[in-house]
Design a protein around this motif. Sequence first.
Motif, PDB file in Angstrom:
ATOM      1  N   HIS A   1       0.834  -1.203   0.000  1.00 19.38           N
ATOM      2  CA  HIS A   1       0.000   0.000   0.000  1.00 19.38           C
ATOM      3  C   HIS A   1       0.872   1.257   0.000  1.00 19.38           C
ATOM      4  O   HIS A   1       1.771   1.415   0.813  1.00 19.38           O
ATOM      5  CB  HIS A   1      -0.926  -0.003   1.208  1.00 19.38           C
ATOM      6  CG  HIS A   1      -1.883   1.143   1.219  1.00 19.38           C
ATOM      7  ND1 HIS A   1      -2.929   1.220   0.333  1.00 19.38           N
ATOM      8  CD2 HIS A   1      -1.938   2.257   1.978  1.00 19.38           C
ATOM      9  CE1 HIS A   1      -3.590   2.334   0.552  1.00 19.38           C
ATOM     10  NE2 HIS A   1      -3.010   2.979   1.548  1.00 19.38           N
ATOM     11  N   GLY A   2       0.610   2.124  -0.952  1.00 14.47           N
ATOM     12  CA  GLY A   2       1.337   3.385  -1.050  1.00 14.47           C
ATOM     13  C   GLY A   2       2.675   3.283  -1.764  1.00 14.47           C
ATOM     14  O   GLY A   2       3.345   4.296  -1.969  1.00 14.47           O
ATOM     15  N   ARG A   3       3.090   2.083  -2.130  1.00 16.06           N
ATOM     16  CA  ARG A   3       4.393   1.911  -2.780  1.00 16.06           C
ATOM     17  C   ARG A   3       4.304   1.300  -4.165  1.00 16.06           C
ATOM     18  O   ARG A   3       5.193   1.450  -4.973  1.00 16.06           O
ATOM     19  CB  ARG A   3       5.315   1.059  -1.912  1.00 16.06           C
ATOM     20  CG  ARG A   3       5.645   1.720  -0.601  1.00 16.06           C
ATOM     21  CD  ARG A   3       6.960   1.177  -0.119  1.00 16.06           C
ATOM     22  NE  ARG A   3       7.396   1.903   1.037  1.00 16.06           N
ATOM     23  CZ  ARG A   3       8.397   2.779   1.013  1.00 16.06           C
ATOM     24  NH1 ARG A   3       9.014   3.032  -0.093  1.00 16.06           N
ATOM     25  NH2 ARG A   3       8.756   3.388   2.110  1.00 16.06           N
TER      26      ARG A   3
END
Length: 170
Positions: A71-73
């Motif tokens: 998540h987020g990467r």
Amino acid sequence: MSHAPESRHDRRPPYQHAADELRRDILQGRIKPGEQVPPVRLLTERFHLASMTIRNALDVLRDEGLIYTVHGRGSYVTDRAEPESPDQIGEYTFDFTPPAWWQQQQEAAEREAGAEGAIVHGDTEAAVRADLIKVLTALRDEVRHLSAQHQELRREIEALKAERGQGPES
């Protein structure tokens, strides 16, 4: 490079075509294990598809166990090789501690047999650990196989709906 279906009779949804091409990139080594999959923004440009359609394609690859998402990467190609250590299967690491009852049996067997002839605690633990790795690996492979079957059934349903004029919008 054209991203249209290879055959005019191929009525699979666009996300499936994108997933097929990305799968091919992964399996042929153009995107290597551990490498990041291009971001959704770049994939929308590459395939000329909406970001939601690209996310659906990535979901297919994730269900097949070819990628995982942080998540987020972004999304990354999984390492499909054999475990690097006896405590690691894919991206999962586990700590094996024999249950108390097993340790008590081991100690009793060692007392009964004396120093000679007893099962060496470490050897048995290693054997149990190896068996556990085999079971977990087999389970992982079965989940991947079932996921691939699930995707194939979804494709067949979509094709049948398209034949009957019941497209995804219906």
